[in-house]
Design an enzyme around this catalytic site. Structure first.
Site, PDB file in Angstrom:
ATOM      1  N   LYS A   1      -3.656  -0.165  15.921  1.00  0.00           N
ATOM      2  CA  LYS A   1      -3.049   1.166  15.714  1.00  0.00           C
ATOM      3  C   LYS A   1      -2.158   1.556  16.886  1.00  0.00           C
ATOM      4  CE  LYS A   1      -5.778   1.710  12.059  1.00  0.00           C
ATOM      5  NZ  LYS A   1      -5.699   2.350  10.777  1.00  0.00           N
TER       6      LYS A   1
ATOM      7  N   LYS B   1       3.552   3.114  15.108  1.00  0.00           N
ATOM      8  CA  LYS B   1       3.050   1.744  14.879  1.00  0.00           C
ATOM      9  C   LYS B   1       4.204   0.811  14.496  1.00  0.00           C
ATOM     10  CE  LYS B   1      -1.043   4.058  13.012  1.00  0.00           C
ATOM     11  NZ  LYS B   1      -1.623   4.510  11.728  1.00  0.00           N
TER      12      LYS B   1
ATOM     13  N   GLU C   1       0.585   0.293   3.930  1.00  0.00           N
ATOM     14  CA  GLU C   1       1.041   0.783   2.617  1.00  0.00           C
ATOM     15  C   GLU C   1       1.498   2.231   2.760  1.00  0.00           C
ATOM     16  OE1 GLU C   1      -2.494   0.234   0.209  1.00  0.00           O
ATOM     17  OE2 GLU C   1      -1.594  -1.473  -0.815  1.00  0.00           O
TER      18      GLU C   1
HETATM   19  C1  LIG Z   1      -2.710  -3.406   2.177  1.00  0.00           C
HETATM   20  C2  LIG Z   1      -3.173  -2.604   3.358  1.00  0.00           C
HETATM   21  C3  LIG Z   1      -2.539  -1.410   3.669  1.00  0.00           C
HETATM   22  C4  LIG Z   1      -2.911  -0.683   4.791  1.00  0.00           C
HETATM   23  N1  LIG Z   1      -2.199   0.453   5.147  1.00  0.00           N
HETATM   24  C5  LIG Z   1      -2.438   1.030   6.352  1.00  0.00           C
HETATM   25  C6  LIG Z   1      -1.587   2.061   6.835  1.00  0.00           C
HETATM   26  O1  LIG Z   1      -0.632   2.483   6.181  1.00  0.00           O
HETATM   27  N2  LIG Z   1      -1.837   2.577   8.069  1.00  0.00           N
HETATM   28  C7  LIG Z   1      -2.879   2.153   8.833  1.00  0.00           C
HETATM   29  O2  LIG Z   1      -3.039   2.657   9.955  1.00  0.00           O
HETATM   30  N3  LIG Z   1      -3.723   1.198   8.382  1.00  0.00           N
HETATM   31  C8  LIG Z   1      -3.527   0.599   7.183  1.00  0.00           C
HETATM   32  N4  LIG Z   1      -4.342  -0.427   6.735  1.00  0.00           N
HETATM   33  C9  LIG Z   1      -5.467  -0.872   7.573  1.00  0.00           C
HETATM   34  C10 LIG Z   1      -6.835  -0.749   6.901  1.00  0.00           C
HETATM   35  O3  LIG Z   1      -7.326   0.551   7.019  1.00  0.00           O
HETATM   36  C11 LIG Z   1      -7.778  -1.780   7.546  1.00  0.00           C
HETATM   37  O4  LIG Z   1      -7.329  -3.071   7.218  1.00  0.00           O
HETATM   38  C12 LIG Z   1      -9.225  -1.653   7.104  1.00  0.00           C
HETATM   39  O5  LIG Z   1      -9.775  -0.434   7.527  1.00  0.00           O
HETATM   40  C13 LIG Z   1     -10.072  -2.797   7.647  1.00  0.00           C
HETATM   41  O6  LIG Z   1     -10.038  -2.833   9.041  1.00  0.00           O
HETATM   42  P1  LIG Z   1      -9.459  -4.042   9.903  1.00  0.00           P
HETATM   43  O7  LIG Z   1      -8.110  -4.415   9.349  1.00  0.00           O
HETATM   44  O8  LIG Z   1      -9.352  -3.478  11.297  1.00  0.00           O
HETATM   45  O9  LIG Z   1     -10.415  -5.187   9.824  1.00  0.00           O
HETATM   46  C14 LIG Z   1      -3.999  -1.144   5.601  1.00  0.00           C
HETATM   47  C15 LIG Z   1      -4.625  -2.344   5.256  1.00  0.00           C
HETATM   48  C16 LIG Z   1      -4.215  -3.074   4.174  1.00  0.00           C
HETATM   49  C17 LIG Z   1      -4.894  -4.402   3.898  1.00  0.00           C
END
Ligand SMILES: Cc1cc2nc3c(=O)[nH]c(=O)nc-3n(C[C@H](O)[C@H](O)[C@H](O)COP(=O)(O)O)c2cc1C
Length: 220
Positions: free
Chosen positions: A14, A74, A165
Site C-alpha cells: 500500500k 499507490k 480494481e
Molecule cells: C483483483 C484485485 C483487486 C484489488 N484491488 C485493490 C485496490 O483497488 N486497492 C487496494 O489497496 N487493494 C486492492 N486489492 C488488494 C486486496 O485487498 C488483497 O489482495 C487482499 O486483501 C489479500 O491480501 P494480500 O494481497 O496482501 O495477500 C486487490 C486485489 C485483487 C486480487
C-alpha cells in the site's frame, strides 16, 4: 526463496518507496511474465500499457480521482504501473493472426493439426460469443489469470506489487484511447518496492485467509 516463502512474503503493497526503481534486467523479466501467461486455447486476449515515468504514471492516475483517490499515491509512488487491457473482440483477423504466429513458432507439424487447433479455438470462442453470450467476460477471465501469474512471478523476483480494481476504468480507456484500439482496461498493477512504514506488511499486519479445511475438500 522457495514458493511457500514467496507467497508469504508477497502482500498487497500500500506504500511504495518512490526512490526505488525496478532494474532494466528485472523489467525484462516482468515483460516475459506478462507474455508467457497461459490462457484458454492460447487466445492471449490482452495488451499491457506500462508507465515508469512521472508523466506516464500521472496519465494512469487520472483513473484514481474522486471515489478512487485512495489508490492515487499507490500509482504515483510505484516504480512501474501496468494497465491490464482485455480485447473487446476476437474477430477472424485476430484468430488468423494467432494461428500464423503459432505456426511461425513451429507449433504445427502439419496442416491437419493446424486446422484442428484453429477449429477448436473457434469452437470455444463462438461458444462464449453465441451460446453463453459472455465472450467479453471470458476474455477478461484470461486477463485476470495473467494478473495472478504476474503477482506470483514478481514476488519470486523480490518485487512488490499491488493489484487494483479500485480504478475508474472508463477514464483509463479514454486517457489511453483503448476502445479505439479494440481494448478496454480491466485492472491496474503497481510494481516497485515496499516502504518500511507500510502498515500492510505481513510483519505488522499478518495475512488472513480462511482455514484450509474450509476451502479445500479432499475426495476419498
Ligand atoms: C483483483 C484485485 C483487486 C484489488 N484491488 C485493490 C485496490 O483497488 N486497492 C487496494 O489497496 N487493494 C486492492 N486489492 C488488494 C486486496 O485487498 C488483497 O489482495 C487482499 O486483501 C489479500 O491480501 P494480500 O494481497 O496482501 O495477500 C486487490 C486485489 C485483487 C486480487
Amino acid at each position: 526463496m522457495n514458493i511457500i516463502d514467496v507467497v508469504n512474503w508477497r502482500y498487497s503493497t500500500k506504500e511504495f518507496d518512490p526512490s526505488k526503481k525496478i532494474s532494466a534486467d528485472d523489467f525484462s523479466k516482468v515483460k516475459t511474465l506478462l507474455r508467457m501467461s497461459p490462457s484458454s486455447t492460447n487466445i492471449q486476449p490482452w495488451h499491457f500499457v506500462v508507465a515508469d515515468s512521472e508523466e506516464g504514471k500521472k496519465r494512469i492516475a487520472k483513473g484514481t480521482q474522486g471515489f478512487y483517490q485512495f489508490n492515487e499515491q499507490k500509482v504515483m509512488d510505484a516504480s512501474h504501473v501496468v494497465v491490464f487491457c482485455a480485447r473487446t473482440s476476437a474477430d477472424e483477423d485476430y484468430m488468423l493472426h494467432l494461428l500464423e504466429t503459432e505456426d511461425k513458432h513451429g507449433r504445427y507439424p502439419n496442416e491437419d493439426i493446424k486446422q484442428m487447433v484453429f477449429g477448436a479455438r473457434n469452437i470455444f470462442a463462438n461458444m462464449h460469443k453465441y451460446d453463453y453470450k459472455d465472450q467479453q467476460h471470458w476474455m477478461e477471465k484470461q486477463v485476470y489469470m495473467n494478473m495472478g501469474n504476474l503477482l506470483l512471478g514478481v514476488a519470486a523476483l523480490g518485487i512488490d506489487a499491488l493489484p487494483m480494481e479500485g480504478i475508474d476504468m472508463k477514464q483509463i480507456d479514454e486517457e489511453l484511447a483503448l476502445r479505439e484500439k479494440g481494448f478496454t482496461a480491466v485492472g491496474v498493477v503497481s510494481l516497485g518496492y515496499r516502504k518500511e512504514s507500510d502498515f500492510n506488511t505481513p510483519n505488522t499486519t499478518p495475512k488472513s485467509r480462511l482455514p484450509e479445511e474450509e476451502i479445500i475438500t479432499l475426495l476419498k
